[in-house]
Design an enzyme around this catalytic site. Structure first.
Site, PDB file in Angstrom:
ATOM      1  N   TYR A  38       0.880  -1.176  -0.028  1.00 29.72           N
ATOM      2  CA  TYR A  38      -0.012   0.156  -0.017  1.00 29.72           C
ATOM      3  C   TYR A  38       0.993   1.223   0.110  1.00 29.72           C
ATOM      4  O   TYR A  38       0.849   1.939   0.972  1.00 29.72           O
ATOM      5  CB  TYR A  38      -0.949   0.139   1.395  1.00 29.72           C
ATOM      6  CG  TYR A  38      -2.205   0.714   1.114  1.00 29.72           C
ATOM      7  CD1 TYR A  38      -3.332   0.135   0.200  1.00 29.72           C
ATOM      8  CD2 TYR A  38      -2.472   2.030   1.659  1.00 29.72           C
ATOM      9  CE1 TYR A  38      -4.437   0.922   0.058  1.00 29.72           C
ATOM     10  CE2 TYR A  38      -3.664   2.729   1.453  1.00 29.72           C
ATOM     11  CZ  TYR A  38      -4.833   2.219   0.571  1.00 29.72           C
ATOM     12  OH  TYR A  38      -5.758   2.828   0.692  1.00 29.72           O
ATOM     13  N   GLY A  39       1.703   1.340  -1.307  1.00 31.57           N
ATOM     14  CA  GLY A  39       2.685   2.518  -1.225  1.00 31.57           C
ATOM     15  C   GLY A  39       2.025   3.521  -1.857  1.00 31.57           C
ATOM     16  O   GLY A  39       1.456   4.550  -1.706  1.00 31.57           O
ATOM     17  N   VAL A  40       2.609   3.594  -3.338  1.00 33.39           N
ATOM     18  CA  VAL A  40       2.138   4.539  -4.166  1.00 33.39           C
ATOM     19  C   VAL A  40       0.791   3.895  -5.019  1.00 33.39           C
ATOM     20  O   VAL A  40      -0.250   4.512  -5.264  1.00 33.39           O
ATOM     21  CB  VAL A  40       3.172   5.227  -5.145  1.00 33.39           C
ATOM     22  CG1 VAL A  40       2.448   6.367  -6.278  1.00 33.39           C
ATOM     23  CG2 VAL A  40       4.098   5.667  -4.191  1.00 33.39           C
ATOM     24  N   GLN A  41       1.212   2.873  -5.957  1.00 32.98           N
ATOM     25  CA  GLN A  41       0.152   2.181  -6.775  1.00 32.98           C
ATOM     26  C   GLN A  41      -0.797   1.553  -6.025  1.00 32.98           C
ATOM     27  O   GLN A  41      -2.055   1.329  -6.476  1.00 32.98           O
ATOM     28  CB  GLN A  41       0.948   1.222  -7.746  1.00 32.98           C
ATOM     29  CG  GLN A  41       1.400   1.858  -8.895  1.00 32.98           C
ATOM     30  CD  GLN A  41       0.375   2.351  -9.779  1.00 32.98           C
ATOM     31  OE1 GLN A  41      -0.681   1.799 -10.044  1.00 32.98           O
ATOM     32  NE2 GLN A  41       0.648   3.518 -10.325  1.00 32.98           N
ATOM     33  N   ASP A 100       9.474  -2.865  -6.421  1.00 29.06           N
ATOM     34  CA  ASP A 100      10.199  -4.018  -7.311  1.00 29.06           C
ATOM     35  C   ASP A 100      11.342  -4.801  -6.289  1.00 29.06           C
ATOM     36  O   ASP A 100      11.288  -6.083  -6.710  1.00 29.06           O
ATOM     37  CB  ASP A 100      10.938  -3.378  -8.594  1.00 29.06           C
ATOM     38  CG  ASP A 100       9.492  -2.866  -9.410  1.00 29.06           C
ATOM     39  OD1 ASP A 100       8.724  -3.584  -9.914  1.00 29.06           O
ATOM     40  OD2 ASP A 100       9.606  -1.513  -9.943  1.00 29.06           O
ATOM     41  N   GLN A 103       9.851  -7.024  -3.805  1.00 32.33           N
ATOM     42  CA  GLN A 103       8.895  -8.072  -4.536  1.00 32.33           C
ATOM     43  C   GLN A 103       9.982  -9.419  -4.480  1.00 32.33           C
ATOM     44  O   GLN A 103       9.607 -10.478  -4.320  1.00 32.33           O
ATOM     45  CB  GLN A 103       8.594  -7.995  -5.915  1.00 32.33           C
ATOM     46  CG  GLN A 103       7.346  -7.023  -5.976  1.00 32.33           C
ATOM     47  CD  GLN A 103       7.074  -6.764  -7.481  1.00 32.33           C
ATOM     48  OE1 GLN A 103       7.573  -7.449  -8.536  1.00 32.33           O
ATOM     49  NE2 GLN A 103       6.517  -5.459  -7.550  1.00 32.33           N
ATOM     50  N   HIS A 124       4.180  -3.919 -13.552  1.00 35.71           N
ATOM     51  CA  HIS A 124       5.423  -3.897 -14.095  1.00 35.71           C
ATOM     52  C   HIS A 124       6.172  -5.127 -14.781  1.00 35.71           C
ATOM     53  O   HIS A 124       5.903  -6.306 -14.028  1.00 35.71           O
ATOM     54  CB  HIS A 124       6.420  -3.148 -13.093  1.00 35.71           C
ATOM     55  CG  HIS A 124       7.860  -2.235 -13.627  1.00 35.71           C
ATOM     56  ND1 HIS A 124       7.691  -2.202 -14.942  1.00 35.71           N
ATOM     57  CD2 HIS A 124       8.525  -1.836 -12.806  1.00 35.71           C
ATOM     58  CE1 HIS A 124       8.823  -1.203 -14.977  1.00 35.71           C
ATOM     59  NE2 HIS A 124       9.312  -1.277 -13.938  1.00 35.71           N
ATOM     60  N   GLU A 212      11.133   6.713 -17.632  1.00 39.92           N
ATOM     61  CA  GLU A 212      11.271   7.384 -16.356  1.00 39.92           C
ATOM     62  C   GLU A 212      12.831   8.128 -16.247  1.00 39.92           C
ATOM     63  O   GLU A 212      12.809   9.085 -15.552  1.00 39.92           O
ATOM     64  CB  GLU A 212      10.877   6.567 -15.334  1.00 39.92           C
ATOM     65  CG  GLU A 212      11.813   5.515 -15.056  1.00 39.92           C
ATOM     66  CD  GLU A 212      11.077   4.272 -14.169  1.00 39.92           C
ATOM     67  OE1 GLU A 212       9.676   4.379 -14.375  1.00 39.92           O
ATOM     68  OE2 GLU A 212      11.576   3.342 -13.761  1.00 39.92           O
TER      69      GLU A 212
HETATM   70  N1  LIG Z   1       4.804   4.375  -7.799  1.00 45.79           N
HETATM   71  C1  LIG Z   1       3.882   4.489  -9.167  1.00 45.79           C
HETATM   72  O1  LIG Z   1       3.108   5.123  -9.243  1.00 45.79           O
HETATM   73  C2  LIG Z   1       4.149   3.379 -10.193  1.00 45.79           C
HETATM   74  C3  LIG Z   1       3.551   3.476 -11.384  1.00 45.79           C
HETATM   75  C4  LIG Z   1       3.375   2.323 -12.332  1.00 45.79           C
HETATM   76  C5  LIG Z   1       3.939   1.148 -12.164  1.00 45.79           C
HETATM   77  N2  LIG Z   1       4.387   0.987 -10.713  1.00 45.79           N
HETATM   78  C6  LIG Z   1       4.919  -0.435 -10.260  1.00 45.79           C
HETATM   79  O2  LIG Z   1       4.121  -0.768  -9.147  1.00 45.79           O
HETATM   80  C7  LIG Z   1       4.705  -1.545  -8.334  1.00 45.79           C
HETATM   81  C8  LIG Z   1       4.607  -0.877  -6.845  1.00 45.79           C
HETATM   82  O3  LIG Z   1       5.224   0.171  -6.700  1.00 45.79           O
HETATM   83  P1  LIG Z   1       4.939   1.447  -5.836  1.00 45.79           P
HETATM   84  O4  LIG Z   1       5.894   2.624  -6.351  1.00 45.79           O
HETATM   85  O5  LIG Z   1       3.518   1.619  -5.673  1.00 45.79           O
HETATM   86  O6  LIG Z   1       5.922   0.636  -4.493  1.00 45.79           O
HETATM   87  P2  LIG Z   1       6.249   1.414  -3.146  1.00 45.79           P
HETATM   88  O7  LIG Z   1       7.869   1.890  -3.284  1.00 45.79           O
HETATM   89  O8  LIG Z   1       5.441   2.599  -2.697  1.00 45.79           O
HETATM   90  O9  LIG Z   1       6.187   0.363  -2.248  1.00 45.79           O
HETATM   91  C9  LIG Z   1       5.075  -0.230  -1.952  1.00 45.79           C
HETATM   92  C10 LIG Z   1       4.843  -1.062  -0.571  1.00 45.79           C
HETATM   93  O10 LIG Z   1       6.013  -1.785  -0.499  1.00 45.79           O
HETATM   94  C11 LIG Z   1       5.983  -2.320   1.050  1.00 45.79           C
HETATM   95  N3  LIG Z   1       7.482  -2.785   1.271  1.00 45.79           N
HETATM   96  C12 LIG Z   1       8.481  -2.167   0.926  1.00 45.79           C
HETATM   97  N4  LIG Z   1       9.402  -3.080   1.417  1.00 45.79           N
HETATM   98  C13 LIG Z   1       8.722  -4.320   1.930  1.00 45.79           C
HETATM   99  C14 LIG Z   1       9.165  -5.462   2.304  1.00 45.79           C
HETATM  100  N5  LIG Z   1      10.522  -5.773   2.455  1.00 45.79           N
HETATM  101  N6  LIG Z   1       8.409  -6.286   2.683  1.00 45.79           N
HETATM  102  C15 LIG Z   1       6.977  -5.956   2.603  1.00 45.79           C
HETATM  103  N7  LIG Z   1       6.551  -4.794   2.199  1.00 45.79           N
HETATM  104  C16 LIG Z   1       7.438  -4.031   1.672  1.00 45.79           C
HETATM  105  C17 LIG Z   1       5.872  -0.862   1.633  1.00 45.79           C
HETATM  106  O11 LIG Z   1       5.441  -0.694   2.879  1.00 45.79           O
HETATM  107  C18 LIG Z   1       4.777  -0.069   0.662  1.00 45.79           C
HETATM  108  O12 LIG Z   1       3.383  -0.290   1.146  1.00 45.79           O
HETATM  109  C19 LIG Z   1       6.146  -1.657  -8.854  1.00 45.79           C
HETATM  110  O13 LIG Z   1       6.279  -2.730  -9.625  1.00 45.79           O
HETATM  111  C20 LIG Z   1       6.429  -0.266  -9.641  1.00 45.79           C
HETATM  112  O14 LIG Z   1       7.347  -0.553 -10.671  1.00 45.79           O
HETATM  113  C21 LIG Z   1       4.624   1.999  -9.889  1.00 45.79           C
HETATM  114  C1  LIG Z   2       5.047   6.836 -12.578  1.00 41.58           C
HETATM  115  C2  LIG Z   2       6.112   6.120 -13.602  1.00 41.58           C
HETATM  116  C3  LIG Z   2       7.373   7.185 -13.549  1.00 41.58           C
HETATM  117  O1  LIG Z   2       5.481   6.144 -14.714  1.00 41.58           O
HETATM  118  C4  LIG Z   2       6.396   4.786 -13.057  1.00 41.58           C
HETATM  119  O2  LIG Z   2       7.092   4.019 -13.962  1.00 41.58           O
HETATM  120  C5  LIG Z   2       7.192   4.399 -11.793  1.00 41.58           C
HETATM  121  O3  LIG Z   2       8.065   3.628 -11.671  1.00 41.58           O
HETATM  122  O4  LIG Z   2       6.585   5.201 -10.764  1.00 41.58           O
HETATM  123 MG   LIG Z   3       8.584   2.674 -13.556  1.00 42.56          MG
HETATM  124 MG   LIG Z   4       5.883   4.237 -15.801  1.00 38.96          MG
END
Ligand SMILES: NC(=O)c1ccc[n+]([C@@H]2O[C@H](COP(=O)([O-])OP(=O)(O)OC[C@H]3O[C@@H](n4cnc5c(N)ncnc54)[C@H](O)[C@@H]3O)[C@@H](O)[C@H]2O)c1
Ligand SMILES: CC(C)(O)[C@@H](O)C(=O)O
Ligand SMILES: [Mg+2]
Ligand SMILES: [Mg+2]
Length: 352
Positions: A38-41, A100, A103, A124, A212
């Site tokens: 429950y981070g950003v996505q 990532d 994971q 991703h 990115e």
């Molecule tokens: N940030 C974005 O807007 C965005 C956009 C598109 C795709 N993605 C992809 O979505 C996926 C999630 O990205 P995100 O940026 O939301 O992630 P994030 O960095 O916000 O982390 C998500 C969650 O991981 C948890 N976490 C971190 N380390 C941990 C561990 N060791 N054990 C258990 N939980 C742990 C954190 O508490 C957090 O709730 C990734 O694959 C990313 O590439 C992200």
């Molecule tokens: C939001 C972005 C940059 O598009 C995504 O790819 C990420 O890794 O956070």
């Molecule tokens: Mg990315």
């Molecule tokens: Mg992207």
């Protein structure tokens, strides 16, 4: 599938008209979608799905900021919010939305709960494409697919609340149940996508890491910093340099590009500006093309993914990132930006 023309190239895409929310709800009516992380996505996708009537639960480490955020967002411990293992056990579709790097650490736990017929969902292509670095190799009897929103989870949620949609790509890596396609498209609609375009895991991660590091985040900061510095070195004030580099772009010109394309933005500027922009853009293209090629190679050879894993797997990775963000935040350009933002009429106290 709608076949649409993108600049002379035909592509199969999925629109909300042909795959309405009601169809997504029907496809997912017997599923429990477990959003892990429950981070950003995580919040964007979980809240949009919940508001779209999907049976969604969240799995998150207890005693963490993200757990508290999930509670504040209305997820109820023991009902719709669980520790990670319980959510993994309850979910029929596992949305793997940890960072990532995280994971990799949690993969042995996730794998235990991937019983036949479940689906493993990513946003991703990273973990699967770079499996020699991540060790993420799913069992053969589960569906594996992705929906990758092309933007921040924060925007995904904001745009949903505004009745808009963020475009996403989708890809199927493994179809064990014969239902992977309807499942993934239903999820793409349910998380609040605009339209969905097809890709594969490798293309998704190569393009995403390039984008990115390139125009979306890395290159834009680089080009801002270069122009700002030249203006400052030539004696322009921070106010002049910042407005001429950033503020005008974000507040005035990019909204015009977003609305109707680059030529239309140009057409709404002076003929003097148009002449100059038309003369100079190819020089900037040619100067940066070699850097973009180097970047793409660095992605394709696995150098970028390895660097990301190595740095983001350290226990103090958050503190280190924060130090680097602080350096940006405290640079003269972004400090000037802070003052400029505060002076926007809509941000001023006592505004009429
Ligand atoms: N940030 C974005 O807007 C965005 C956009 C598109 C795709 N993605 C992809 O979505 C996926 C999630 O990205 P995100 O940026 O939301 O992630 P994030 O960095 O916000 O982390 C998500 C969650 O991981 C948890 N976490 C971190 N380390 C941990 C561990 N060791 N054990 C258990 N939980 C742990 C954190 O508490 C957090 O709730 C990734 O694959 C990313 O590439 C992200
Ligand atoms: C939001 C972005 C940059 O598009 C995504 O790819 C990420 O890794 O956070
Ligand atoms: Mg990315
Ligand atoms: Mg992207």
């Amino acid at each position: 599938m709608a076949k649409l023309n993108f600049g002379g190239v035909e592509e199969n895409v999925v629109t909300r008209e042909e795959f309405p929310l009601a169809k997504a709800q029907e496809v997912l009516k017997n599923e429990t979608v477990a959003v892990i992380g429950y981070g950003v996505q995580g919040p964007g996708q979980a809240l949009n799905q919940r508001d779209n009537g999907i049976n969604v639960i969240v799995g998150q480490r207890k005693n963490s900021k993200s757990w508290d955020k999930a509670v504040a967002d209305g997820f109820v411990p023991g009902e719709t919010l669980f520790d990670i293992e319980e959510a993994l056990q309850r979910g029929t579709i596992i949305c793997y939305l940890l960072s990532d790097a995280a994971q990799i650490a949690l993969w042995p736990t996730v794998k235990k709960y991937l019983t036949p017929g479940k689906a493993l969902y990513f946003s991703h292509g990273f973990g699967i494409t770079f499996n020699e670095q991540t060790g993420i190799i799913p069992p053969a009897d589960v569906d594996v697919f992705l929906v990758a929103p092309k933007g921040s989870g924060t925007s995904l949620r904001r745009m949903f609340l505004q009745g808009r949609g963020l475009n996403s790509s989708y890809a199927i890596f493994q179809d064990a149940t014969g239902k992977a396609k309807e499942r993934v498209i239903a999820l793409g609609i349910a998380v609040g996508s605009g339209y969905l375009f097809e890709t594969d895991f490798k293309k998704e991660v190569y393009s995403d890491l390039t984008g990115e590091r390139g125009t979306l985040m890395g290159a834009i900061q680089g080009i801002f910093a270069a122009q700002y510095q030249v203006l400052r070195d030539k004696g322009h004030t921070p106010s002049e340099a910042f407005n001429e580099t950033v503020e005008e772009l974000t507040q005035s010109l990019m909204p015009l590009v977003a609305e109707n394309g680059m030529d239309w933005m140009y057409a709404n500027c002076s003929t003097t500006a148009q002449r100059g922009a038309l003369d100079w853009w190819k020089k900037f293209r040619d100067a940066t093309a070699p850097v973009f090629k180097e970047l793409y190679e660095s992605v394709a050879t696995g150098k970028e993914s390895q660097r990301s894993i190595d740095s983001n797997s350290q226990p103090d990775y958050r503190e280190k990132l924060e130090e680097e963000l602080k350096e940006l935040r405290e640079s003269e350009m972004w400090q000037a930006g802070k003052t400029v933002r505060s002076l926007r009429p809509e941000n001023q106290a006592g505004k009429a």
